[in-house]
Design a protein around this motif. Structure first.
Motif, PDB file in Angstrom:
ATOM      1  N   LEU A   7       0.822  -1.203   0.000  1.00  0.00           N
ATOM      2  CA  LEU A   7       0.000   0.000   0.000  1.00  0.00           C
ATOM      3  C   LEU A   7       0.857   1.254   0.000  1.00  0.00           C
ATOM      4  CD1 LEU A   7      -2.630  -1.090   2.638  1.00  0.00           C
ATOM      5  CD2 LEU A   7      -2.925  -0.992   0.183  1.00  0.00           C
ATOM      6  N   ASP A   8       0.231   2.348  -0.389  1.00  0.00           N
ATOM      7  CA  ASP A   8       0.870   3.653  -0.323  1.00  0.00           C
ATOM      8  C   ASP A   8       0.938   4.054   1.145  1.00  0.00           C
ATOM      9  OD1 ASP A   8       1.868   6.156  -0.900  1.00  0.00           O
ATOM     10  OD2 ASP A   8      -0.098   6.990  -1.343  1.00  0.00           O
ATOM     11  N   ALA A   9       2.064   3.772   1.782  1.00  0.00           N
ATOM     12  CA  ALA A   9       2.222   4.015   3.218  1.00  0.00           C
ATOM     13  C   ALA A   9       2.329   5.504   3.503  1.00  0.00           C
ATOM     14  CB  ALA A   9       3.457   3.295   3.736  1.00  0.00           C
ATOM     15  N   PRO A  10       1.807   5.937   4.655  1.00  0.00           N
ATOM     16  CA  PRO A  10       1.949   7.344   5.034  1.00  0.00           C
ATOM     17  C   PRO A  10       3.413   7.703   5.284  1.00  0.00           C
ATOM     18  CG  PRO A  10       0.564   6.144   6.608  1.00  0.00           C
ATOM     19  CD  PRO A  10       1.055   5.171   5.613  1.00  0.00           C
ATOM     20  N   ARG A  11       3.738   8.966   5.133  1.00  0.00           N
ATOM     21  CA  ARG A  11       5.111   9.418   5.396  1.00  0.00           C
ATOM     22  C   ARG A  11       5.473   9.183   6.855  1.00  0.00           C
ATOM     23  NH1 ARG A  11       3.709  14.805   2.766  1.00  0.00           N
ATOM     24  NH2 ARG A  11       3.232  15.153   4.931  1.00  0.00           N
ATOM     25  N   ASP A  12       6.719   8.820   7.091  1.00  0.00           N
ATOM     26  CA  ASP A  12       7.200   8.602   8.455  1.00  0.00           C
ATOM     27  C   ASP A  12       7.072   9.880   9.271  1.00  0.00           C
ATOM     28  OD1 ASP A  12       7.884   5.976   7.995  1.00  0.00           O
ATOM     29  OD2 ASP A  12       9.962   6.439   7.469  1.00  0.00           O
ATOM     30  N   GLY A  13       6.703   9.703  10.532  1.00  0.00           N
ATOM     31  CA  GLY A  13       6.626  10.834  11.440  1.00  0.00           C
ATOM     32  C   GLY A  13       5.315  11.590  11.422  1.00  0.00           C
ATOM     33  N   THR A  14       4.399  11.233  10.525  1.00  0.00           N
ATOM     34  CA  THR A  14       3.116  11.930  10.469  1.00  0.00           C
ATOM     35  C   THR A  14       2.129  11.283  11.424  1.00  0.00           C
ATOM     36  OG1 THR A  14       2.265  10.528   8.689  1.00  0.00           O
ATOM     37  CG2 THR A  14       3.472  12.532   8.037  1.00  0.00           C
ATOM     38  N   LYS A  15       1.079  12.010  11.748  1.00  0.00           N
ATOM     39  CA  LYS A  15       0.046  11.442  12.609  1.00  0.00           C
ATOM     40  C   LYS A  15      -0.646  10.271  11.912  1.00  0.00           C
ATOM     41  CE  LYS A  15      -0.973  15.226  15.724  1.00  0.00           C
ATOM     42  NZ  LYS A  15      -2.031  16.048  16.332  1.00  0.00           N
ATOM     43  N   GLU A  16      -0.744  10.338  10.610  1.00  0.00           N
ATOM     44  CA  GLU A  16      -1.342   9.224   9.872  1.00  0.00           C
ATOM     45  C   GLU A  16      -0.489   7.962  10.022  1.00  0.00           C
ATOM     46  OE1 GLU A  16      -1.824   9.420   5.477  1.00  0.00           O
ATOM     47  OE2 GLU A  16      -3.949   9.413   6.016  1.00  0.00           O
TER      48      GLU A  16
END
Length: 78
Positions: A7-16
């Motif tokens: 999957l298109d993983a969320p950027r590291d360090g984001t709340k997502e």
């Protein structure tokens, strides 16, 4: 079921990204997720909806007499 690793993983360090990490394993209640992310419950639900649209499969584990409903990523073994 979609493979979570592709999957298109969320950027590291984001709340997502923190939301995805919290949903991994045993999962969390809506109240726990709200406190963890310092978001209102409706914002947590909206974020989970965005993850679902990106292909994540999030299950709701029914509440019992002793615990509230939990949300977790499908495929996790805990």
């Amino acid at each position: 079921m979609t493979d979570q690793d592709t999957l298109d993983a969320p950027r590291d360090g984001t709340k997502e990204a923190r939301l995805v990490a919290a949903l991994t394993g045993k999962g969390q209640t809506l109240k726990q997720l709200s406190a963890l992310l310092t978001w209102q419950p409706h914002t947590v639900r909206a974020a989970m909806t965005r993850l679902r649209k990106r292909g994540y499969v999030i299950d709701r584990v029914a509440k019992t007499e002793k615990s509230a409903a939990r949300f977790k990523l499908r495929g996790d073994r805990a």
